[in-house]
Design an enzyme around this catalytic site. Sequence first.
Site, PDB file in Angstrom:
ATOM      1  N   LEU A 100       0.875  -1.170   0.000  1.00 16.62           N
ATOM      2  CA  LEU A 100       0.000   0.000   0.000  1.00 16.62           C
ATOM      3  C   LEU A 100       0.913   1.220   0.000  1.00 16.62           C
ATOM      4  O   LEU A 100       2.014   1.167   0.569  1.00 16.62           O
ATOM      5  CB  LEU A 100      -0.882   0.031   1.258  1.00 16.62           C
ATOM      6  CG  LEU A 100      -2.002  -1.019   1.343  1.00 16.62           C
ATOM      7  CD1 LEU A 100      -2.696  -0.954   2.700  1.00 16.62           C
ATOM      8  CD2 LEU A 100      -3.024  -0.823   0.225  1.00 16.62           C
ATOM      9  N   ASP A 101       0.457   2.319  -0.594  1.00 15.54           N
ATOM     10  CA  ASP A 101       1.250   3.557  -0.581  1.00 15.54           C
ATOM     11  C   ASP A 101       1.475   4.001   0.861  1.00 15.54           C
ATOM     12  O   ASP A 101       0.658   3.695   1.743  1.00 15.54           O
ATOM     13  CB  ASP A 101       0.503   4.699  -1.282  1.00 15.54           C
ATOM     14  CG  ASP A 101       0.334   4.458  -2.764  1.00 15.54           C
ATOM     15  OD1 ASP A 101       1.057   3.627  -3.322  1.00 15.54           O
ATOM     16  OD2 ASP A 101      -0.553   5.118  -3.345  1.00 15.54           O
ATOM     17  N   TYR A 102       2.500   4.797   1.044  1.00  9.27           N
ATOM     18  CA  TYR A 102       2.827   5.375   2.355  1.00  9.27           C
ATOM     19  C   TYR A 102       1.590   6.041   2.992  1.00  9.27           C
ATOM     20  O   TYR A 102       1.321   5.882   4.179  1.00  9.27           O
ATOM     21  CB  TYR A 102       3.947   6.396   2.121  1.00  9.27           C
ATOM     22  CG  TYR A 102       4.496   7.045   3.339  1.00  9.27           C
ATOM     23  CD1 TYR A 102       5.301   6.340   4.230  1.00  9.27           C
ATOM     24  CD2 TYR A 102       4.233   8.396   3.602  1.00  9.27           C
ATOM     25  CE1 TYR A 102       5.828   6.945   5.355  1.00  9.27           C
ATOM     26  CE2 TYR A 102       4.759   9.014   4.726  1.00  9.27           C
ATOM     27  CZ  TYR A 102       5.551   8.284   5.592  1.00  9.27           C
ATOM     28  OH  TYR A 102       6.063   8.880   6.697  1.00  9.27           O
ATOM     29  N   HIS A 185      -0.092   2.907  -7.560  1.00  9.33           N
ATOM     30  CA  HIS A 185      -0.950   4.071  -7.278  1.00  9.33           C
ATOM     31  C   HIS A 185      -2.232   4.073  -8.118  1.00  9.33           C
ATOM     32  O   HIS A 185      -2.726   5.124  -8.505  1.00  9.33           O
ATOM     33  CB  HIS A 185      -0.189   5.384  -7.541  1.00  9.33           C
ATOM     34  CG  HIS A 185       1.200   5.400  -7.025  1.00  9.33           C
ATOM     35  ND1 HIS A 185       1.510   5.195  -5.698  1.00  9.33           N
ATOM     36  CD2 HIS A 185       2.383   5.578  -7.668  1.00  9.33           C
ATOM     37  CE1 HIS A 185       2.818   5.256  -5.551  1.00  9.33           C
ATOM     38  NE2 HIS A 185       3.372   5.471  -6.721  1.00  9.33           N
TER      39      HIS A 185
END
Length: 234
Positions: A100-102, A185
Site C-alpha cells: 500500500l502507498d505510504y 498508485h
Amino acid sequence: MRLNKFLCSCGVASRRKCDEIISSGRVFINGQIAQIGSSINEKKDIVTLDGNKISLPNEFVYLKLNKPKGYACTRNDEKGRKTIFDLVQSDVRLINVGRLDYDTEGLILLTNDGDFANLVIHPKFHFEKEYYVTIEGQIKESELAVLRNGVVENGVRMPKAKVKFLSSDDKFTKLSVTITEGQNHQVRRMFDCIGKSIKLLKRVRIGQVHLGGIPRGKTKPMTAEEINSFREVL
Ligand code: URA
C-alpha cells in the site's frame, strides 16, 4: 529445488524478487556465490543471504495488519521512514503480500509463506481489492461512469473498476472502489484522471478477506478459512 523457489518458500520475498536478490550477489550456496537458475538440495545444502542461514520455516504465519497512514511497506525504507515491520512483533521473518502507498491505510497481509504471497499477488488470479475512498466535494454520475469504464491516462485506458456511492455531506463524498489489478498508485491515478484528489484511501478487503474491526497499527491472525479462500482458484 530451484534456488528462487526455495528462497521464496522460506519467506525471503516473491520468486521474481528472489531472482533480483540472487543476481545482486547476496546469496551463497555452501560458501559459493549463487547464480540465477541455481538449484539446491534443500536437505543438504547451506544457503545464506547476507551471511545469515536461510531455512524452510517449521510453521507458516499469516497475519492481517491494519496499516496506518505514514508507514512504508518495505523492510528498509531508503528515506528512513517508519515501516510496517515497526508495527509487527514476530519470531519469524515475514514479508508483505503486495503493497500500500505510504499514505494509504488498511488491510495488508503478512506471511512467511512465499508460495501463498505469490498466489495472492499473481495477476492471473485477479483477486479483488476493495478500497474506501474519500474525496472532497461531490461526484457526478458521469464521473462515476468514467471510473467504471476505465479512465484514460496519457492515451492508455486503465482497467475498469466497480464503483459504489456510499455517502456524502457538504464537504466529502465516500465511495467503494474495487479493482482486480495491482498497478502502482492505481486508485489515486484513476481519481487524478477525473480531477479529484483523494483525502483518504483505505483498503478494506482482499479477495474474501475483510479488514473487519482490527485497530489501526494492529495485527490479527488469518483464519484457516481466510487462508484457504485464496487456494480455491488452484
Ligand atoms: N491504489 C493506490 O493508489 N494506492 C494504494 O496504496 C493502493 C491502491
